[in-house]
Design a protein around this motif. Structure first.
Motif: not given
Ligand code: SAH
Ligand code: SF4
Ligand code: F3S
Length: 460
Positions: A182-185, A229-231, A236-237, A258-259
Motif C-alpha cells: 500500500a505504501a509503495v502504491l 502496472a494497473e495504475l 514503464r516499470l 506485465v507489458p
C-alpha cells in the motif's frame, strides 16, 4: 528562514533516492537545494563504502570543504558539514575522530531523524547517529517534495541478508526489510501525479521484496509489479538490483504478463566459476544462472541482460577466470559492470591470507580481458538495433542543441534531433547507428510531417 543545502551523492541508485528524501526531510526546516557547495549553509556527503576507492573519496572531499567551512566561520557564519550513507554507517566514529570539524554523521537508516540531529549541531562535538532503529524511516519520512522527473526511482526494499563474503552492504544497510504494498502504491501514485512515466523499483536485493499486499496476504515482487502496472499512467516499470537466487517463478512470469515491465534485467552473477561462487557465498552455481536466464528468455524472448562481475577474488585461478569468460560468451550481455576485488574491512573475504590474494597486475589483466569481451558484446547488441524501430522515453536535453536524450526499452541511451516538447513522452524512433554507449536515432513521424511525432505505449 531560508537556508541552502548541497548534497553530493556517490554509490548506487538507492543513495540517489536517499539524497532526494533527505532534501524532503530538510525542506520544512527551510533548506532549499542548491547546486554549488561553496555558499551552502549545509553540505551532506552521501557516501558509498562498496570498494576502497569509493570510501577514500570522502576524506579528500572533506579536506576541500573544510576550507569553505573555515571561510564561513571567519565571516561570522556557519556551514554545517554532514557525512551520510554507507561510509558514515561503517566508519562513523573514525570520521568524528579524524575530521572533528564534521558536524553530523548519520547512516542510511536514520536520516528521517535529521530535524533532531540538526538541532543538536553546535552543542559541541560531532553528532553521530548510526543506529539501526526499530522504527522504519519510511514511516517517518514526509511526502516527496521535489518533482521526480519523467523517470522516477522508488525504494521498496532495503538491506541484505545474503552476506556475500566480499560485500559491505549487509553491514552498512542492515537486515532485509520490505515496505508494504500500500505504501509503495501510494508513493507510485504521487510520482505519476507529478509527471513520472517510468518507475524503477529499488532495493539492494529488490527481488527479495515480500510485503503485505493490499488484500492482507503476503505478496512477492511479481505481484507488486502487476499491481503497479494497473495504475493509470505507468508506461514503464523496471526493478534493480536482483539476486539470482531470489528470482521466483511468479517474478519470471511477470516478465511475460506485465507489458509495462521493460525487457531489461540487471542480474549480477559475479563469477562464472563454481569454486569462486561458493567462496563468495553466492548461493548459486554458474549453471543455475544459465538455466535461470533460459527461463527468463523463454518468458520474454527479447529480454536483454546486464550483470556485475568481480575479478581477482582471493584464490581465483586462471581456470576460474576462464570459466567467467565462458559464462559471458554463453549468456551474451547487453551491458555490464566489472570490478577488481577490493578487500573491505570487516568482510570475510578480506581475512584471507596474503598468499590467497590475487596480485594487482593479474587483476588488472583479467579486468581488461573481461571488459574487452563485455564491451564487444555491448557494441554488438547496440549495432543489432540499427534499422529497427523502438519507443524511446525522452527525459533530458541532448549534448547538442536541438537534440534530446532518452532511453530505449533495453535502457540504451538514445539521442535524436527532436523538439523540446517531446520531453517526457514515449516516441517511436528508427535507429540509425549503434555505438559503444549509445544509439543515434531519427524520430518516426506520422505521414512525414516533422511536426507530429507519434506517441506510443498509450498508457502515458
Ligand atoms: N545488491 C547487489 C549489488 C551490490 S554492490 C547484488 O547483490 O548484486 C554492486 C556491485 O559491486 C556488486 O554486484 C559487486 O560486483 C561489486 N562489489 C561489491 N563488493 C565488492 C568488493 N569488495 N570488491 C569489488 N567489487 C565489489
Ligand atoms: Fe552484497 Fe551479496 Fe547482498 Fe548483493 S546480495 S548486497 S553483493 S551481500
Ligand atoms: Fe555503496 Fe552503500 Fe549503495 S556501499 S553501493 S551506497 S548500498
Amino acid at each position: 528562514m531560508t537556508r541552502t543545502l548541497f548534497i553530493k551523492t556517490w554509490g548506487c541508485q538507492m543513495n540517489v533516492y536517499d539524497s532526494a528524501r533527505m532534501a524532503d526531510v530538510l525542506a520544512p526546516l527551510g533548506f532549499r537545494p542548491v547546486d554549488r557547495p561553496e555558499s551552502a549553509d549545509m553540505i551532506i556527503l552521501n557516501t558509498c563504502h562498496i570498494r576502497e576507492k569509493a570510501s577514500d573519496k570522502v576524506f579528500s572531499e572533506l579536506g576541500r570543504l573544510r576550507a569553505h567551512q573555515r571561510e564561513r566561520a571567519a565571516a561570522g557564519g556557519r556551514m554545517i558539514l554532514a557525512v551520510a550513507g554507507c561510509v558514515a554507517q561503517a566508519e562513523g566514529a573514525e570520521i568524528a575522530a579524524r575530521a572533528p570539524y564534521v558536524d553530523l554523521v548519520f547512516g542510511p537508516q536514520t536520516y528521517h531523524r535529521l530535524p533532531e540531529l540538526v538541532a543538536r549541531v553546535g552543542q559541541g562535538g560531532t553528532v553521530v547517529d548510526t543506529e539501526f532503529p526499530l522504527e522504519s524511516k519510511f514511516d517517518a519520512l514526509p511526502e516527496e517534495a521535489g518533482a521526480p522527473g519523467v523517470s522516477a526511482f522508488l525504494s521498496v526494499q532495503e538491506g541484505c541478508d545474503k552476506f556475500c563474503t566480499f560485500c559491505v552492504v549487509p553491514y552498512t544497510r542492515g537486515a532485509e526489510s520490505s515496505r508494504p504494498a500500500a505504501a509503495v502504491l501510494a508513493e507510485a501514485r504521487r510520482l505519476i501525479a507529478q509527471g513520472a512515466v517510468e518507475i524503477t523499483l529499488l532495493g539492494q536485493n529488490v527481488n527479495a521484496w515480500h510485503g503485505e499486499g493490499t488484500d492482507g496476504g503476503v505478496w512477492g515482487l511479481g505481484r507488486l509489479l502487476g499491481a503497479l502496472a494497473e495504475l493509470p499512467g505507468v508506461a514503464r516499470l523496471r526493478y534493480t538490483t536482483s539476486h539470482p537466487s531470489d528470482m521466483t517463478d511468479e517474478l519470471i512470469a511477470a516478465h511475460a504478463s506485465v507489458p509495462q515491465l521493460m525487457p531489461f534485467l540487471h542480474l549480477p552473477v559475479q563469477s562464472g566459476s563454481d569454486r569462486v561462487l561458493a567462496a563468495m557465498n553466492r548461493r548459486h552455481r554458474a549453471d543455475d544462472y544459465r538455466r535461470l536466464v533460459d527461463r527468463l528468455r523463454h518468458a520474454r524472448p527479447d529480454l536483454a541482460l546486464s550483470s556485475d562481475f568481480i575479478v581477482g577474488f582471493p584464490g581465483e585461478s586462471e581456470l576460474d577466470f576462464a570459466e567467467t569468460l565462458r559464462l559471458v560468451e554463453d549468456i551474451g550481455f547487453a551491458q555490464a559492470y566489472s570490478f577488481k576485488f577490493s578487500a573491505r574491512p570487516g568482510t570475510p573475504a578480506a581475512e584471507h591470507a596474503p598468499d590467497r590474494q590475487v596480485p594487482e597486475t593479474v587483476k588488472a589483466a583479467r579486468l581488461e580481458a573481461l571488459q574487452r569481451l563485455l564491451g564487444a558484446q555491448q557494441l554488438a547488441f547496440n549495432r543489432r538495433s540499427v534499422g529497427t524501430r523502438m519507443p524511446v522515453l525522452f527525459d533530458r536535453a541532448g549534448r547538442r542543441p536541438g537534440q534530446l536524450l532518452g532511453r530505449s526499452p533495453w535502457l540504451q541511451a538514445v539521442h535524436a534531433a527532436a523538439p523540446e516538447r517531446l520531453l517526457g513522452q514515449l516516441i517511436e524512433v528508427r535507429v540509425d547507428a549503434g555505438q559503444a554507449n549509445s544509439l543515434a536515432a531519427t524520430i518516426v513521424t506520422a505521414g512525414g510531417d516533422a511536426g507530429t511525432a507519434m506517441a506510443l505505449e498509450g498508457a502515458a
